[in-house]
Every structure is written in C-alpha cells, then in structure tokens.
Motif scaffolding. Sequence first.
Motif, PDB file in Angstrom:
ATOM      1  N   UNK A  40       0.781  -1.209   0.483  1.00 56.52           N
ATOM      2  CA  UNK A  40      -0.170   0.292  -0.360  1.00 56.52           C
ATOM      3  C   UNK A  40       1.013   1.406   0.016  1.00 56.52           C
ATOM      4  N   UNK A  41       1.991   1.221   0.635  1.00 53.59           N
ATOM      5  CA  UNK A  41       2.820   2.169   0.449  1.00 53.59           C
ATOM      6  C   UNK A  41       3.713   2.644  -0.600  1.00 53.59           C
ATOM      7  N   UNK A  42       3.629   1.303  -1.313  1.00 57.01           N
ATOM      8  CA  UNK A  42       4.160   1.816  -2.084  1.00 57.01           C
ATOM      9  C   UNK A  42       3.401   2.886  -3.878  1.00 57.01           C
ATOM     10  N   UNK A  43       1.628   1.906  -3.343  1.00 56.60           N
ATOM     11  CA  UNK A  43       1.107   3.190  -4.051  1.00 56.60           C
ATOM     12  C   UNK A  43       0.476   4.039  -4.380  1.00 56.60           C
ATOM     13  N   UNK A  44       0.808   4.381  -2.220  1.00 58.93           N
ATOM     14  CA  UNK A  44       0.544   5.948  -1.663  1.00 58.93           C
ATOM     15  C   UNK A  44       1.893   6.826  -1.604  1.00 58.93           C
ATOM     16  N   UNK A  45       3.162   6.412  -2.264  1.00 58.74           N
ATOM     17  CA  UNK A  45       3.864   7.375  -2.217  1.00 58.74           C
ATOM     18  C   UNK A  45       4.322   7.052  -3.161  1.00 58.74           C
ATOM     19  N   UNK A  66       7.268   6.845  -6.518  1.00 59.13           N
ATOM     20  CA  UNK A  66       8.495   7.554  -6.871  1.00 59.13           C
ATOM     21  C   UNK A  66       8.201   8.564  -7.831  1.00 59.13           C
ATOM     22  N   UNK A  67       8.722  10.075  -7.531  1.00 56.70           N
ATOM     23  CA  UNK A  67       8.899  10.713  -8.535  1.00 56.70           C
ATOM     24  C   UNK A  67       9.933  11.501  -8.507  1.00 56.70           C
ATOM     25  N   UNK A  85       4.359   4.347 -11.059  1.00 55.13           N
ATOM     26  CA  UNK A  85       2.703   4.466 -10.327  1.00 55.13           C
ATOM     27  C   UNK A  85       1.757   4.879 -10.522  1.00 55.13           C
ATOM     28  N   UNK A 143      -5.614   6.916  -3.557  1.00 54.46           N
ATOM     29  CA  UNK A 143      -4.418   7.055  -2.352  1.00 54.46           C
ATOM     30  C   UNK A 143      -3.049   7.370  -2.310  1.00 54.46           C
ATOM     31  N   UNK A 179      -1.153  12.953  -2.230  1.00 52.44           N
ATOM     32  CA  UNK A 179       0.887  12.930  -2.145  1.00 52.44           C
ATOM     33  C   UNK A 179       0.900  13.843  -3.217  1.00 52.44           C
TER      34      UNK A 179
END
Lengths: 603, 603
Positions: B436-441, B443-444, B478, B483, B487
């Motif tokens: 979930x963190x992968x999708x919630x945060x 990389x940019x 991503x 979610x 961010x």
Amino acid sequence: MGTVVESEHLVSFAPPRSFATTLKSDLKETFFPEDPFRQFRNEKPAARVKKALQFFVPIFEWLPKYNLKLLRYDLLAGVTITSLAIPQGISYAKLANLPPIIGLYSSFVPPLIYALFGNSKHLAVGTVAACSLLLQATISDVVSPKDDPALYLHLVFTATFVTGIFQTALGFLRLGILVDFLSHSTITGFMGGTAIIICLQQLKGFFGLTHFTTKTDVVSVMRTIFKNRKEWKWESAVVGISFLCFLQSTRYVRKRRPKLFWVSAIAPMVTVLVGCLFAYFFHAEDHGIQIVGELKKGINPPSINLLNFDSKYLPTVIKAGVVTGLVALAVRPFSKTAVNFNAGCRTAMSNIVMAVCMGLTLLFLAPLFRYTPLVALSAIIMSAMFGLIDYEAAYHLFKVDKFDFVICMAAFFGVAFISMDVGLMLSVGLGILRALLYVARPATCKLGKVSSRNTFRDSEQYPGSTNVPGVLVLQLGSPIYFANSTYIRERILRWIREEQAIQDSEGHILEHVLLDLTGVTSIDITGIETLIEVRRSLQANEIKMAIINPRIKVMEKMMASKFIDIIGKEFVFLCIDDAIESCRFSLHKSKHTDDSLPDSIIA
Amino acid sequence: MGTVVESEHLVSFAPPRSFATTLKSDLKETFFPEDPFRQFRNEKPAARVKKALQFFVPIFEWLPKYNLKLLRYDLLAGVTITSLAIPQGISYAKLANLPPIIGLYSSFVPPLIYALFGNSKHLAVGTVAACSLLLQATISDVVSPKDDPALYLHLVFTATFVTGIFQTALGFLRLGILVDFLSHSTITGFMGGTAIIICLQQLKGFFGLTHFTTKTDVVSVMRTIFKNRKEWKWESAVVGISFLCFLQSTRYVRKRRPKLFWVSAIAPMVTVLVGCLFAYFFHAEDHGIQIVGELKKGINPPSINLLNFDSKYLPTVIKAGVVTGLVALAVRPFSKTAVNFNAGCRTAMSNIVMAVCMGLTLLFLAPLFRYTPLVALSAIIMSAMFGLIDYEAAYHLFKVDKFDFVICMAAFFGVAFISMDVGLMLSVGLGILRALLYVARPATCKLGKVSSRNTFRDSEQYPGSTNVPGVLVLQLGSPIYFANSTYIRERILRWIREEQAIQDSEGHILEHVLLDLTGVTSIDITGIETLIEVRRSLQANEIKMAIINPRIKVMEKMMASKFIDIIGKEFVFLCIDDAIESCRFSLHKSKHTDDSLPDSIIA
C-alpha cells in the motif's frame, strides 16, 4: 551512436546510498511530502521560532494584521452562519438522540479552538449529520437513549473525546495517509447512503411517531414505520411537507441566482421561528405535533468529569470515536462552510463571531426555542440531506471508471442496507483491494519503434510502430516484488512465446529481450530473483536478456544483491537505442544470423 | 524535428475500448496471466478435447508414453521416498497428537491423487511438519487430544477436509493470487520460527515428559519444561542426542558429497529400525524410554463419515483448515521432493510406487513399528527442522532490503513467541502495508538531459544531466489514484517550488512543467481531478502544464473524463523532445522572455 563500452560507462553504477540516508528520505516522503518546514529552515533562530509559532498556531499570523474593514465582512458572515448553526445544532442533536442544547455547544467552543489552530479562512466549524447519526447508531447498540439517557449522554461525550484524541494523534503522527484511503468514490457513495438513511430517520418526526427503532438500515426503518402506522399523525406530516417545500424552494432560488445565497442560508432559521410561533399560538402539541420542550438558559460547566471509561462500554465507545473521527475528516461541515464563503468571510474571525453569537444565544435566547416543532427540525435535516445525494457524480463515475462506480455503490448500499461503519469498511476494503491489484497485476507492454520520432512506444497503443527483427523490447510498470513477481515472470515468458511466433512467421529468430525498467519504481528480493529466473529460462532458449534504465532505488537493490554482477554490467543500458545498437553488434558476430538486423533499423 | 501540429497528430487519441473489452482483458490478466489455454486454442474440436483433458489430468499425457526404462528410475525413487515417508509420517502424526498410523496414510492416498492431477515430475507428496503443528495448536484450543482423542481426531479430519475444499476452490477460482502475498521473506521467517517451536516441542520426547502444554510459543513451552523438571529422564535424553548426532552427521555427508544423498535419505529409516531393535532387546520402556505402542495392520475404511461439522467447533475447524491450506501451498514437502529428485525420479509414477509401498506397509508391516522409541521420532523431526532455519537468507535480506528483513523477523518472532497464525498474519500484514505504501507514495523524479544520448534521466541518479531553462520535466511513477493523489499534488507543487528557486538563481523564469506519464500505468477519477487541480495552481502562477506519453489505459480514462478536452490536445506529447520543441516555440512567442531557451538546448 556510441559503442558498447561507452554505453556501459554512461549508466550510473553509483554505490548504494547508506541505509540512514534512504530511511530518512523514505520517512520524509511518507510523512512530510509537502515539506512543511521549508519556510523556516533557512531563517535565523528568532525568526524561526516566530515562523514556527505562526505555522502551528495560525492566529498569530493573521491577527496582528487584522483591521476593522476585515471585521465588517467577518461579522456579517459570522451572524449568517450562526443563523444556520442554531437550527442545525438543535436538529442534529435530535438526530443523535441528545438534548438539543448539546447541539448548540458544538458551534460554541469548537469554533474558538479552530480560530486559534485552523488554517482555512472559510471553514465553518459545526455539527455534521453523518457523525451525529453514526454516534447514535453505535452507542445505541449498548445503551438505550430512552432507558438511560444520562449514561447514553456520557458515553457520547466519551466517544467524542476519543474522536478528539484520535484526530490529534493523526495530526501529530502525520497519519493523514489514512484519510487518503477514503476515495472520492467512497465519499460520494457514503454521503449518498447516509443522506438516504438520515432522511428515513426523519419520517419519525414527519409522522409524529413515538416508537422508533435505533437501527438505521432502510429495511428496519421502513418496517418500524409500517408497523406503527396506527400512530401516524397526518397533521404533523402536512406541516412537515409544507416546511420542506419552503426550504427546497429557497435552495432552488439560490441555484438560479447565486447572489441570493442568503435566502437559503436563513431559511432554516425562518422555519424554526415560524414553527415556534405556529406551535405557540395554535397549541400544536394538542394536535399531535411534538415540540422540542424545555431548554435551560445559561452555560453548562465543562463535562470532562462526565466521561465514562467503564470497560463494559469502552470497545464500543472507542469504535464510535475512531470511526466518527475518520468520517469527520472526510465529510466536512460543507453546507455551513459554503455559506461562510458566500457571506464573504475573510478570516477565521467569522468562527469567533459565531461562537460569541452562540454564547449569547445559550445565555439568553435558548428558552425561546422550546416551541420548535420536531417536524420543522425534520424538514430542515431532510432538506440538507437532499443536497448530499450526488447523482451526477455517481453517473460520472459510471461513465469513466466502472470499478470506482462499484466502490461508490458498495458504500451507498452498505450504508443504506447494513450500517454506516459496514458500508464504509466495505468500500474502503474494495479500494484497498484495487490498490493491491494495481501492484499485483502491473501493466506490461511490448514496445515498437515510432520511426518518425526515433522512440519506442506501446505497440498496442501505437499500431503503426514497427518491430525490430530479433529483438523484443518489453516495458515493465510499477514495483516488482513478491506480490507480483510470479505474475511478471509468467507475463514476460508469455510475451516472449508470442513474439517468437511472430518473429518465426517473419523469418527471424528472437535473440534478445530488452526489459525497459523506466517505470519500475522499486524492487525487492523476490523481484530480483524473478529477473534472475527469467534470465535463466531465456538462456536455456539461447536468448540474451538486457535491462534498460533501472531507476536509482532499483539500481541500488540490484547492486546490493549482486544482480548487476550476475548479469554483467555490459547488459545494463541507459536507453533502448544503446541496447539495440549493442544487439546489432552481437548479432553481427553471432553465428546464427549474420544480417537479421538491417542497418536501417538503427536510427 | 516536427512542428507542434505534427506532434499532436502523432499522439494516439484513439477512442476508449469498450467496457467489455477492457473487462475481459483485465480479468484475463488477473486470473490467467500465463494464458494456460494457448496450447489448445487453435486446435480442431477432437484434438482440443484431448489436449484439454491432458491439461487438466496430466497423467493422460505421460502415461501413454511410459516405458520400462522410465519405470526403473521411478521404482528406485519411489522406494527411497517411502523409506523417508514412513518415519516422517509417524513422527509428524505424533507432532499433531494423532495416532501414528494416520501419518502413514498421508503418503498412501494423496500420492495417488497427485499422480493423476499433478503436473510436477519431482514433487513427492507427504506430511509437512508446519501443518501438523498448526492443526494441533488450533484444534487443541477447543478439544484436548488427551481428554477426548476421538473427537479431536474427527475435528482434525474435518479441518483437513476443509483444507482440501479450500485448495480446490483456490485452484478453480484461480485465486493463487492469494499465495502471491506470502513473500519469500515471510516464508523464510515463518519456516524458521516454525522450526524453532517444533524443535522445542521435541524436548517433550527428549526428556520423556508426559505432561506438556498444548501451546506452541517459546515462553509457554520453556516454562512447562522447567516446571516438570522432576520428570526429566536422562536415559531418554542420551538416546535422543545420539540419534540426533547420527542424523546430523549423515546430513553433513550429503552436504560434502551430494552423490551420497541416499545416506541422509535412509538415515531416518535406519534410526527407526535401530530404535525398534534397541527398544525390543533392552526393554527400553522399563528405563523410561517411551515407545509408539500398538499399530494395527490393515487398511482403514474411508473416514468421510467421521467428519464433524458441529457448529460449536466449526469456526475453529474452518480457521485451522484454511490457514493450513495457505501454509501448505507456501511450504511444500521440500525434503521429500529433494530426495525424489536426487533419487532420479522421471515421472509422477514415483508417487504411485510410494503409495503402493505404503499400502503394503499398512497391510503387513505396520505392527513392526510398535517398538519405535518416541525419542527417535523426536530426533528425526529435530534434524529435519534444523535444515529449515535459513540464517543466510535472513542475513541476505538484512543486507539488501531492511523492510524485507523486518517482514521476515515479524514472521519469525510472531511464530516463536505468539502463535503460528498470528506470526503469519503479522508478516503478511506488513507485506500488504508495504504494497500500500508503494502505491500511496510513488516515486517521482526530476528529469535532466543526458546530452550525449539526447535523452532525459533522473537528475539525482545522473548528476551530470542538465536543466532546460524555463522548463521542468517531472517523471511520475505508479498508478495515480485516490490513495496517492494528495501526495502527488503536494509533491509536484514542491518540485515546482524548488525548481523556481533554482531557475531564479540562474536568471530564468519557470514557464513550463512537463509531466512524463510513461511510468503511470493507470489513473482513476481522483487522480485526474488532481492533475486538473495541479494545472489550475500552475495557471495561477502563469506556468503551463503539458503531459507526455500517457499509456493506453490512462489515455482512455483521460478521454472518457474529458480531461484531454480540458487541457487541450496540443498539450499532450508523444515524447519529451516534442514537448520541449513546443515550449521553445511558445517561449519565443511569449512577451516575457524572448530567448531564455537557447537553440543549443534542443538537440
């Protein structure tokens, strides 16, 4: 175009950053994405303290610059929202089965606190219908508000206390990330479902019923209403429908002429006042129209000593508090905020004005509202709820994204037919499931050459793009890790099988598979092992594998796990062109095919 | 390089595919990623039926081609795995507090079924220690195996029945995706933790204890052992340690000389036989060394009528069955499979051989094992468990990925100190949290120009890459959806603030923000709204926003939601070069800066 050796040097094989560095950066990205401290990072100590104080307690920022001209705007806005807050406060308190006076307090103390710490100019603090009903539905499970009103009241106090603690904790722990999982679709469905069940609750007031269920779902409420049809009081219903028509017509006016927003803003107050006069002069109570009843004037002492942490009720109280806290973050007091904005508020001072007006009301005017007919309150609530059912948003979801529509409907029907918390959890659960599917089944695609731009794009999306004989370029997306590694392996192998068939039919032999990792934001150990496995399967078929443009985090993991050493630095490329150049080089040398890759393919 | 108009035509604005098409494609990707039906899709009806039959019942594929030469290999392998299956079966049955004979059945009927439907040549079917202990620990919660052994046995039967149903359902519903969430790290930790607690359970046999706890956690077991220290029987311990040393030394032999694998394969059988002889001739029972006791010969009737679906036990039984089913999928009977492979098995026929040998054992030889000392079984289990604690894997995890290490340790300590199911859930929960963190945060990164390759790469990873004056190129990764939309908005705005400062210091004005969406695999409504919001904020600062290379699914959503109409097709580009070309065009026309973007920047 460079040679193989040159390209190898282009790729950055910098040693992985230290664990402390990446941890710090990850934590910062997770909890402070907006970099809130930027404004006072480069300041001198004194200025930094001042700026920090202004950041955490915004009133220090705007109050020193405040002037009389601003006050004129805020005064008008404050009085306008008070006129809405009084009827709403009384109505929503009834919705929660609480004494009406409690509802008035929610527009008395909280606005003062918000004026100190809040950072929105327009937000008007106050009661939220969904939260009132949620508290009522949850606490009624353990204590009947009729049989033991004092205990019920104390448990509601405790639950709201838990809500406060929970929201404060969310703020301090920067866990707003939790709220991120309440999607727009969930909120649309939840609001719609809540509006439906709140409207149904109002039928109690409309029909003047005294027996009613504490359940909120459509089936239970409809059953109760029909079971008690002998209690139905037609006088009450007629009065209610008249008020409702009046309120809806003022909303219609506002919609047609936005400048006349104040008409609908004061309409609830007008309804209450007309209702009071009507009830007083026509002795409404004798005609089956219930009234609010006695309201004491004066300010209550703080109720902190009334909190009840009895272990018997604690789990329910905590659940009620936490769910209310989450819902309150998602569903702001929208109607009042809109009125505040339209009434021209300039700063949070409008909240202070409301608090002062409400304090005066509590001190002197409260008893005047004793004649308010319950059915008038029901009409006010119903009218507010109609505005929350957003058909258009649901239709838009249906058109753009079917899964979002399902998430929305899960919240809507869950709330309407089961209960508010189940509906919410169901919808959030579906949202999380989708998030997991996103990572469990990431998009992969085959890239073809868009010749006019010397670039590579999805060959499904750009059917005009061309194949490179002997080479398959695959683009992977999303993180590669345990939850999708099996899928990715199967999918890559399937792309390769399909490509072999295509190249065979064109008289070529597939000899190179290039994995474009530009879209892969991170990778874990299982993911790396998967790439090694894929490479092994390819080697067994005499196909070479190379990777293109691993991003910084991915490259770090690949270095740490020795993956780069295993595949060899010469199989890592900065861009697809370099890799294809290198393929041509090796194809020319290979014994199988001497010119399967004509020069013209390389730009 | 083309002009603006040309580039616009390059981008594919194909109308979205129909809902049915995308749904079909999504379902296929989710449940049939490996395209299992490819082999008989293009066949004639008769051949298709045959191939489908062979696909679902693989024995039809290999049996017709079977010959005597293959049988010779499978016969040897089958006998070898039987010699391992007998002592393991008895031992693991004791571990589950079941009559030893039950353990033998698990290598009798299941291998036959596997031979029909299984598609691995090497897999040897049999008992798994972790599952035995899991069943024991869960069912003991509701029924004591000592007080009511019959009921306990029936509940275990029922639980394994549930396991079968559950696994079949997983197969038919293609829900292997559930198993994807058991990561390598989880399994490493879970196996290690299970090995520890299974070893501790063996101290009961080692010390010849009769009183023991049904709990499995380290603290409870150690407390029991020390509480009953008066029962400790030193003779038993000495015999146990001798057997253990023997077993470990054969494992050492296998490690040094892989060809001698059969030494360690038959060692458990040797241990049992030596133990039997020892117990028989030295009357071990009189010296405090417990033996297995009576074993009836003959084949039991089917136990389907012994299943117990009493609602009192059903929840526990279902829980035991489902968790066992999941664990069994993740933790295969590894030791036996390795032996089968090393012994040179060629087809699933080795499983049939094992079943036949086991049938004969049940019919004629079972009573011979009555003298097996319990401590010998404990030594066999312990020795098997030592091999499951994989320090090296844990250390590798620690070095490559700290989060994976935490997931591993959560499983290890959860299993060792709480219980097997809690440890598993804890670890899987952490894995899902990370997903979930992968999708919630996501990389940019900011892209800079790598001039030698005329391409754009992460400017942090490639510090040599250069800025384009007046332009900021951001790469998003991503999916963009509810979610992470907040961010992403905050993060984009922060990149822009930081870039404005940089460009300011270089005497330029930031006028264009280009969002490279190559890595964005999908988007939902909230994500699209976020992009609209970002564009609005940028417009307020006189910055133009363009998007680059939206992928097919993203483009479809953008078309359906009218996003493309809102931003205008002229702000959608196929590649970064086109976008920068267009920026130069508009910068040249703009009144602010006439030549802030020198020609040399454009390749």
